[in-house]
Scaffold this motif. Structure first.
Motif, PDB file in Angstrom:
ATOM      1  N   GLU B 142      -7.131 -35.984   4.018  1.00  0.00           N
ATOM      2  CA  GLU B 142      -5.752 -35.544   4.289  1.00  0.00           C
ATOM      3  C   GLU B 142      -4.972 -35.694   2.999  1.00  0.00           C
ATOM      4  OE1 GLU B 142      -3.941 -37.720   7.539  1.00  0.00           O
ATOM      5  OE2 GLU B 142      -5.862 -37.730   8.560  1.00  0.00           O
ATOM      6  N   SER B 143      -4.061 -34.786   2.713  1.00  0.00           N
ATOM      7  CA  SER B 143      -3.257 -34.910   1.501  1.00  0.00           C
ATOM      8  C   SER B 143      -2.374 -36.149   1.593  1.00  0.00           C
ATOM      9  CB  SER B 143      -2.384 -33.663   1.321  1.00  0.00           C
ATOM     10  OG  SER B 143      -3.191 -32.583   0.885  1.00  0.00           O
ATOM     11  N   GLY B 144      -2.203 -36.801   0.450  1.00  0.00           N
ATOM     12  CA  GLY B 144      -1.323 -37.963   0.408  1.00  0.00           C
ATOM     13  C   GLY B 144      -1.951 -39.096  -0.372  1.00  0.00           C
ATOM     14  N   PRO B 145      -1.296 -40.263  -0.365  1.00  0.00           N
ATOM     15  CA  PRO B 145      -1.851 -41.412  -1.084  1.00  0.00           C
ATOM     16  C   PRO B 145      -3.059 -41.978  -0.356  1.00  0.00           C
ATOM     17  CG  PRO B 145       0.242 -41.988  -0.024  1.00  0.00           C
ATOM     18  CD  PRO B 145       0.010 -40.541   0.258  1.00  0.00           C
ATOM     19  N   VAL B 146      -4.031 -42.422  -1.138  1.00  0.00           N
ATOM     20  CA  VAL B 146      -5.284 -42.943  -0.578  1.00  0.00           C
ATOM     21  C   VAL B 146      -5.563 -44.307  -1.195  1.00  0.00           C
ATOM     22  CG1 VAL B 146      -7.793 -42.623  -0.433  1.00  0.00           C
ATOM     23  CG2 VAL B 146      -6.273 -40.634  -0.314  1.00  0.00           C
ATOM     24  N   GLN B 147      -5.784 -45.285  -0.349  1.00  0.00           N
ATOM     25  CA  GLN B 147      -6.178 -46.606  -0.835  1.00  0.00           C
ATOM     26  C   GLN B 147      -7.698 -46.647  -0.907  1.00  0.00           C
ATOM     27  OE1 GLN B 147      -3.538 -48.715  -1.505  1.00  0.00           O
ATOM     28  NE2 GLN B 147      -5.058 -49.913  -2.619  1.00  0.00           N
ATOM     29  N   VAL B 148      -8.237 -46.812  -2.103  1.00  0.00           N
ATOM     30  CA  VAL B 148      -9.699 -46.904  -2.225  1.00  0.00           C
ATOM     31  C   VAL B 148     -10.109 -48.341  -1.927  1.00  0.00           C
ATOM     32  CG1 VAL B 148     -11.691 -46.576  -3.721  1.00  0.00           C
ATOM     33  CG2 VAL B 148      -9.696 -45.081  -3.967  1.00  0.00           C
ATOM     34  N   LEU B 164     -11.635 -25.042  -2.264  1.00  0.00           N
ATOM     35  CA  LEU B 164     -10.369 -25.746  -2.079  1.00  0.00           C
ATOM     36  C   LEU B 164      -9.415 -25.193  -3.134  1.00  0.00           C
ATOM     37  CD1 LEU B 164     -11.586 -29.464  -1.852  1.00  0.00           C
ATOM     38  CD2 LEU B 164     -11.389 -27.795  -0.005  1.00  0.00           C
ATOM     39  N   ARG B 165      -8.170 -24.935  -2.742  1.00  0.00           N
ATOM     40  CA  ARG B 165      -7.179 -24.434  -3.703  1.00  0.00           C
ATOM     41  C   ARG B 165      -6.056 -25.453  -3.858  1.00  0.00           C
ATOM     42  NH1 ARG B 165      -7.559 -18.950  -4.849  1.00  0.00           N
ATOM     43  NH2 ARG B 165      -9.176 -17.927  -3.619  1.00  0.00           N
ATOM     44  N   GLY B 166      -5.531 -25.499  -5.067  1.00  0.00           N
ATOM     45  CA  GLY B 166      -4.382 -26.368  -5.310  1.00  0.00           C
ATOM     46  C   GLY B 166      -4.716 -27.837  -5.177  1.00  0.00           C
ATOM     47  N   VAL B 167      -5.830 -28.252  -5.793  1.00  0.00           N
ATOM     48  CA  VAL B 167      -6.217 -29.656  -5.708  1.00  0.00           C
ATOM     49  C   VAL B 167      -5.584 -30.435  -6.865  1.00  0.00           C
ATOM     50  CG1 VAL B 167      -8.131 -31.303  -5.659  1.00  0.00           C
ATOM     51  CG2 VAL B 167      -8.430 -29.004  -4.683  1.00  0.00           C
ATOM     52  N   THR B 168      -4.819 -31.456  -6.511  1.00  0.00           N
ATOM     53  CA  THR B 168      -4.202 -32.332  -7.504  1.00  0.00           C
ATOM     54  C   THR B 168      -4.657 -33.765  -7.233  1.00  0.00           C
ATOM     55  OG1 THR B 168      -2.282 -30.886  -7.745  1.00  0.00           O
ATOM     56  CG2 THR B 168      -2.004 -33.188  -8.403  1.00  0.00           C
ATOM     57  N   VAL B 198      -5.014 -43.788  -5.269  1.00  0.00           N
ATOM     58  CA  VAL B 198      -4.891 -42.459  -5.864  1.00  0.00           C
ATOM     59  C   VAL B 198      -4.052 -41.606  -4.922  1.00  0.00           C
ATOM     60  CG1 VAL B 198      -7.040 -42.411  -7.177  1.00  0.00           C
ATOM     61  CG2 VAL B 198      -7.076 -41.781  -4.773  1.00  0.00           C
ATOM     62  N   THR B 199      -3.539 -40.521  -5.474  1.00  0.00           N
ATOM     63  CA  THR B 199      -2.849 -39.559  -4.611  1.00  0.00           C
ATOM     64  C   THR B 199      -3.565 -38.225  -4.742  1.00  0.00           C
ATOM     65  OG1 THR B 199      -0.758 -40.713  -4.884  1.00  0.00           O
ATOM     66  CG2 THR B 199      -0.646 -38.454  -4.084  1.00  0.00           C
ATOM     67  N   ILE B 200      -3.938 -37.686  -3.597  1.00  0.00           N
ATOM     68  CA  ILE B 200      -4.702 -36.426  -3.578  1.00  0.00           C
ATOM     69  C   ILE B 200      -3.900 -35.391  -2.785  1.00  0.00           C
ATOM     70  CG2 ILE B 200      -6.869 -35.318  -2.890  1.00  0.00           C
ATOM     71  CD1 ILE B 200      -8.131 -38.171  -2.919  1.00  0.00           C
ATOM     72  N   GLN B 201      -3.731 -34.227  -3.359  1.00  0.00           N
ATOM     73  CA  GLN B 201      -3.086 -33.128  -2.642  1.00  0.00           C
ATOM     74  C   GLN B 201      -4.042 -31.948  -2.620  1.00  0.00           C
ATOM     75  OE1 GLN B 201      -0.127 -33.305  -1.184  1.00  0.00           O
ATOM     76  NE2 GLN B 201       0.610 -35.225  -2.074  1.00  0.00           N
ATOM     77  N   VAL B 202      -4.177 -31.324  -1.471  1.00  0.00           N
ATOM     78  CA  VAL B 202      -4.950 -30.085  -1.374  1.00  0.00           C
ATOM     79  C   VAL B 202      -4.085 -29.065  -0.642  1.00  0.00           C
ATOM     80  CG1 VAL B 202      -7.033 -28.980  -0.472  1.00  0.00           C
ATOM     81  CG2 VAL B 202      -7.136 -31.332  -1.276  1.00  0.00           C
ATOM     82  N   LYS B 203      -3.835 -27.933  -1.307  1.00  0.00           N
ATOM     83  CA  LYS B 203      -2.962 -26.933  -0.675  1.00  0.00           C
ATOM     84  C   LYS B 203      -3.701 -26.120   0.378  1.00  0.00           C
ATOM     85  CE  LYS B 203       0.345 -26.331  -4.456  1.00  0.00           C
ATOM     86  NZ  LYS B 203       0.417 -25.607  -5.727  1.00  0.00           N
TER      87      LYS B 203
END
Lengths: 213, 213
Positions: B142-148, B164-168, B198-203
């Motif tokens: 899911e897009s958002g902050p992720v605690q590893v 996947l498009r728009g991956v940050t 980390v913060t992961i965004q996927v459009k």
């Protein structure tokens, strides 16, 4: 497409996944006629243990040395692709029409999933890829008759796309006629082929065909 | 969607995959507060070895008996779904909002892939699913902050969709900015999070997020 008359040039990749038992790699190698052997990094240690001559070692050497290989391609530690992917690209560059990948399923699931989808990358280049481990043999599903190897009890169709449409399975224990198969369901898992041959048709959608013991 | 104020009702599934070491199942169980324990067939033997009380045993009993479970749901030998899928459906029926699946990755790759995609089936029902084994933890991204989690060194994004498009990716060793990621490439495998977050965004596109040791 039928490859009648076309030479099968086999690439044989030994990847570095941790595995309890590696004897199946030797059996798989022995079944091929003079394949080009490519070891991904620590895969070389498996080749040496099994007495398989390594033609090309590819990797950042983070999991082993490189004395036992005829040819070495050293990659940087920090890179945008895995050692196994590099092996496949080198196999394609050197003219392999078929590649059998071993040592690619143990330990890290991210590597396993990535390796499975490298079969798609191979297919785009017109190369037929297979992944084998001790218990399984994986390929991309093509419509048509399928010979289930005698050493495997089960065969399964695992959708890559969210839906497969028009799935017909003939000659198997569980039959399907023009059915829809969802990726998040387990309908086409654990089928069996009493006669050793089945015919599978898929009108729409991509899938893995997996043989298991 | 944030679940603030909503009780987490954990289901804990022990599936029957062959595994060399099962100690991680006990650790995973101990980390949860009073989960509902569902064993898929031979999973019960693991529960008994580890001293985990089984609330519900579900299966055709092709790989073990059922004396040690409080409740038993016997399924026919020939069926259109796996025992593990039945466990998940029962967990949902009994009101679990979260399910942690163990024992689901060893041995047969068809079962493993099928189990991974059961996370999608859970999500459709609004239930958050996780698959853990000794070396890995898998969830849908899911897009958002992720605690590893501190016990994992790597995190990887494995596309389920072809692209996947728009991956940050921010806050990680390897960064991405609005990038396209192909399923058949290994670009987003083996990242690391120096700070643990980390913060992961996927459009656009669906993916697995996998933590590995």
């Amino acid at each position: 497409m039928e490859r009648v008359g076309k030479q099968m040039n086999w690439g044989f990749v030994i990847a570095a996944s941790p595995e309890e038992e590696i004897g199946y790699i030797r059996s798989a190698y022995d079944a091929l006629s003079s394949p080009l052997v490519l070891c991904a990094d620590g895969g070389l240690q498996k080749a040496e243990k099994l007495g398989i001559p390594c033609d090309i070692l590819i990797g950042d050497m983070d999991s082993g040395g490189g004395d036992g290989a005829k040819d070495v391609m050293r990659l940087p530690m920090e890179k945008d692709f895995t050692d196994t992917q590099s092996c496949l690209e080198e196999a394609v560059r050197r003219g392999c029409s078929h590649v059998l990948i071993t040592g690619a399923t143990g330990g890290r699931l991210d590597h396993l999933l990535c390796n499975l989808h490298l079969l798609e990358a191979l297919e785009k280049k017109g190369v037929h890829g297979l992944i084998a481990d001790r218990d399984n043999l994986v390929q991309l599903l093509e419509s048509g008759p399928v010979q289930v190897p005698a050493c495997y009890r089960y065969f399964s169709i695992l959708p890559i796309d969210e839906q497969l449409r028009g799935v017909t399975i003939e000659g198997a224990k569980y039959l399907l006629q023009d059915a829809m198969v969802q990726r998040d369901d387990s309908l086409t898992v654990s089928n069996e082929a009493p006669s050793g041959e089945v015919t599978i048709q898929v009108k729409e959608g991509r899938a893995f065909l997996i043989f298991s013991r």
